[in-house]
Enzyme design. Structure first.
Site, short mmCIF file in Angstrom:
data_model
loop_
_atom_site.label_atom_id
_atom_site.label_comp_id
_atom_site.label_asym_id
_atom_site.label_seq_id
_atom_site.Cartn_x
_atom_site.Cartn_y
_atom_site.Cartn_z
CG ASP A 45 -0.50 -0.03 2.33
OD1 ASP A 45 0.75 -0.16 2.49
OD2 ASP A 45 -1.14 -0.02 3.38
CB SER A 46 4.55 1.86 -0.27
OG SER A 46 4.80 0.57 -0.91
CG ASP A 84 0.65 -4.13 2.25
OD1 ASP A 84 0.55 -4.91 3.19
OD2 ASP A 84 1.35 -3.27 1.80
CE LYS A 114 3.34 -5.62 3.81
NZ LYS A 114 2.88 -4.60 4.67
CD GLU A 116 0.99 -1.13 7.93
OE1 GLU A 116 0.61 -0.38 8.95
OE2 GLU A 116 1.19 -0.76 6.97
CD GLU A 183 8.03 -0.07 7.41
OE1 GLU A 183 7.10 -0.84 7.24
OE2 GLU A 183 8.19 1.03 7.19
#
Ligand code: KIV
Length: 273
Positions: A45-46, A84, A114, A116, A183
């Site tokens: 999602d960057s 993501d 993925k 977070e 991270e």
């Protein structure tokens, strides 16, 4: 090199072995270039910041992630492709997480998702894994939550922070992730996480001791001419190369040096050449 796609079990089995090579990919042409060299491509999602010019990673939708997941699947045949889960599509409840994860894998054909989070999201991770969808965890600095955690701050600097990162790692490992991104975490904590969990850790601003590394592709290719974070190694200067190429093109067009005879079509005996 095999044409068969690397599966999540192969990634899981790389714990303590040859380090996993991971990069972000958002488009078909980039995926084509990265695929032969990478074990895992992350449709991160960057892209919200890198492709769409947004201030944070929060601005992308499930539909956008699915569309880019499909693009990366079309451009790859070897690497494991993980997409993501965007902000707001999994935090409410395990059911919401399962529904969103199912859409992502069903509609893009990727190998897993993925998300977070640590202790707070372990139940959701377990529910998604129980639904048969592989989960790549993400602990330490969590870009989707930077506002709540006071900006892009390195995690684990004091005892309480270190304990919290370790607890997150152990919670999602127990919940069934096949690997996890670590991270923006101080080196000794990233190292200890790697020693404690049985699944591979993939570092970004973490530790050389991690079981693999990931970078945002645009960062390592030097596509940005502004700020480069400490954890990024630039392997090329494509931003400068692009600027130089565009400047040369603009000069050629203005001076009528492009196009020339070799770039135009002629009519030869009725055929176009
Ligand atoms: O979105 C992303 O690109 C990521 C990587 C930086 C790990 O989460």
């Amino acid at each position: 090199m095999t044409d068969q796609r690397i599966g999540v079990e192969e990634i899981r089995a790389r714990k303590g072995g040859v380090p996993l090579v991971c990069l972000t990919a958002y488009t078909t042409p980039t995926a084509r270039l990265l695929d032969p060299h990478c074990d895992l491509l992350l449709v991160g999602d960057s892209m919200a910041m890198v492709l769409y010019g947004l201030e944070t990673t929060r601005g992308v939708t499930l539909d956008t992630m699915v569309a880019h997941g499909q693009a990366v699947m079309r451009g790859s045949r070897r690497a494991c492709v993980i997409v993501d889960m965007p902000f707001g599509t999994y935090e409410e409840s395990p059911d919401q997480g399962v529904e969103s994860a199912r859409r992502i894998v069903d509609e893009s054909g990727c190998q897993g998702v993925k998300l977070e989070g640590g202790v707070d999201l372990a139940e959701t991770v377990a529910a998604i894994v129980a639904a048969g969808i592989p989960v790549f965890g993400h602990i330490g600095l969590l870009p989707q939550k930077v506002e709540r955690r006071g900006g892009f701050r390195i995690q684990g600097k004091d005892d309480e922070g270190a304990r919290s990162v370790l607890a997150d790692a152990e919670a999602i490992a127990a919940a069934g992730v096949f690997a996890m991104v670590v991270e923006g975490t101080v080196e000794p904590v990233a190292r200890e996480v790697t020693e404690r969990v049985a699944v591979p850790t993939v570092g970004i601003g973490a530790s050389p001791a991690c079981d693999g590394q990931i970078l945002v592709t645009d960062d390592m290719l030097g596509l940005f001419n502004d700020f480069t974070p400490k954890f990024v190694k630039r392997y090329a200067e494509l931003g400068e190369a692009t600027t130089e190429a565009v400047r040369a093109y603009a000069e050629d067009v203005r001076a009528r040096r492009f196009p020339t005879d070799e770039h135009v079509y002629h009519i030869d005996g009725g055929t176009r050449s």
